[in-house]
Design an enzyme around this catalytic site. Structure first.
Site, PDB file in Angstrom:
ATOM      1  N   ASP A  54       0.832  -1.197   0.000  1.00 51.00           N
ATOM      2  CA  ASP A  54       0.000   0.000   0.000  1.00 51.00           C
ATOM      3  C   ASP A  54       0.867   1.248   0.000  1.00 51.00           C
ATOM      4  OD1 ASP A  54      -2.170  -1.658   0.217  1.00 51.00           O
ATOM      5  OD2 ASP A  54      -2.476  -1.297   2.364  1.00 51.00           O
ATOM      6  N   ARG A  55       0.327   2.286  -0.551  1.00 48.10           N
ATOM      7  CA  ARG A  55       1.038   3.575  -0.550  1.00 48.10           C
ATOM      8  C   ARG A  55       1.459   3.983   0.856  1.00 48.10           C
ATOM      9  NH1 ARG A  55      -1.468   9.035  -3.405  1.00 48.10           N
ATOM     10  NH2 ARG A  55       0.372  10.371  -3.163  1.00 48.10           N
TER      11      ARG A  55
END
Length: 241
Positions: A54-55
């Site tokens: 995930d970012r």
């Protein structure tokens, strides 16, 4: 400059900082900076992301340098032959250990089995009022997901009512506001600490590790955790016979 934690003729692994996208995504059109692009420019070679982070998640992110190696390792991921270890800070006191079985719906609306094992490394209670409580309680946990669904850890810990601190939208907005106001902290406290796999060429086991971010370490101190998380070895990687 990205921190490279492992590199050979077939792979390169980085310690991805929080906030950096792996690659271009239609759901995040507000940036033109990606790990794929930055790493390609840094090593002057095209790279293929083997998996996703995930970012908002920091830690070990692996890239293949050719498509044959890419296919091999992605098969290892698909067949649950790799092991991923994450560290996170949760709201409240989580169980000493447990397994979360909770199916998740993907972006196409399909329900998928999702399994996460975890253990609590330490709990803490600090003199910071929160809501009707005179103190605040948190847990430092180690998680080893069996499956690899999108936002799996974030959704699973929210499901058991111990959301990851700094997570949006699955976390606790009131806790996130507290951390922002008291500690000026808006980072999600989830770190991909270790990735274990078999090297498709040498057939030896690789253990890739990434050190904690400065912000994660700062919050461990602020929350008065005493547990000493293992640090990556002096070598950038460990190879087992």
């Amino acid at each position: 400059m990205l921190e490279i934690v492992y590199q050979d003729d077939h792979f390169v692994a980085i310690n991805k900082p929080n906030g950096l996208l792996v690659h271009r995504s239609p759901i995040a059109s507000n940036t033109d900076t990606y790990a794929v692009q930055l790493l390609r420019d840094q090593i002057d070679q095209y790279v293929h992301p083997v998996h996703r982070l995930d970012r908002k998640t920091s830690g070990v992110l692996l890239f293949a340098l050719d498509k044959d190696v890419l296919r091999n390792v992605q098969e290892q991921f698909a067949n649950h032959q790799t092991k991923k270890t994450y560290w996170a800070i949760l709201r409240g006191y989580s169980a000493q250990e447990g397994t979360i079985y909770y199916a998740l719906t993907n972006e196409k609306g399909k329900s998928q089995e999702a399994i996460t094992n975890y253990k609590t490394l330490e709990t803490t209670e600090i003199d910071v009022p929160f809501g009707k409580h005179a103190t605040s309680r948190y847990s430092l946990i180690e998680a080893t997901p069996v499956t690899g669904r999108m936002h799996q850890l974030r959704k699973h810990f929210a499901h058991i009512l111990h959301p990851i601190i700094g997570d949006r939208p699955h976390g606790c907005n009131k806790q996130n506001k507290l951390f922002l106001e008291k500690w000026q902290m808006g980072t999600m406290l989830l770190h991909a600490a270790k990735l274990e796999l078999v090297h498709p060429i040498s057939k030896k086991k690789l253990i890739l590790e990434a050190k904690l971010s400065t912000e994660f370490s700062r919050m461990m101190k602020a929350l008065e955790f005493e547990y000493q998380l293992p640090r990556p070895k002096d070598l950038p990687y460990k190879e087992l016979p």
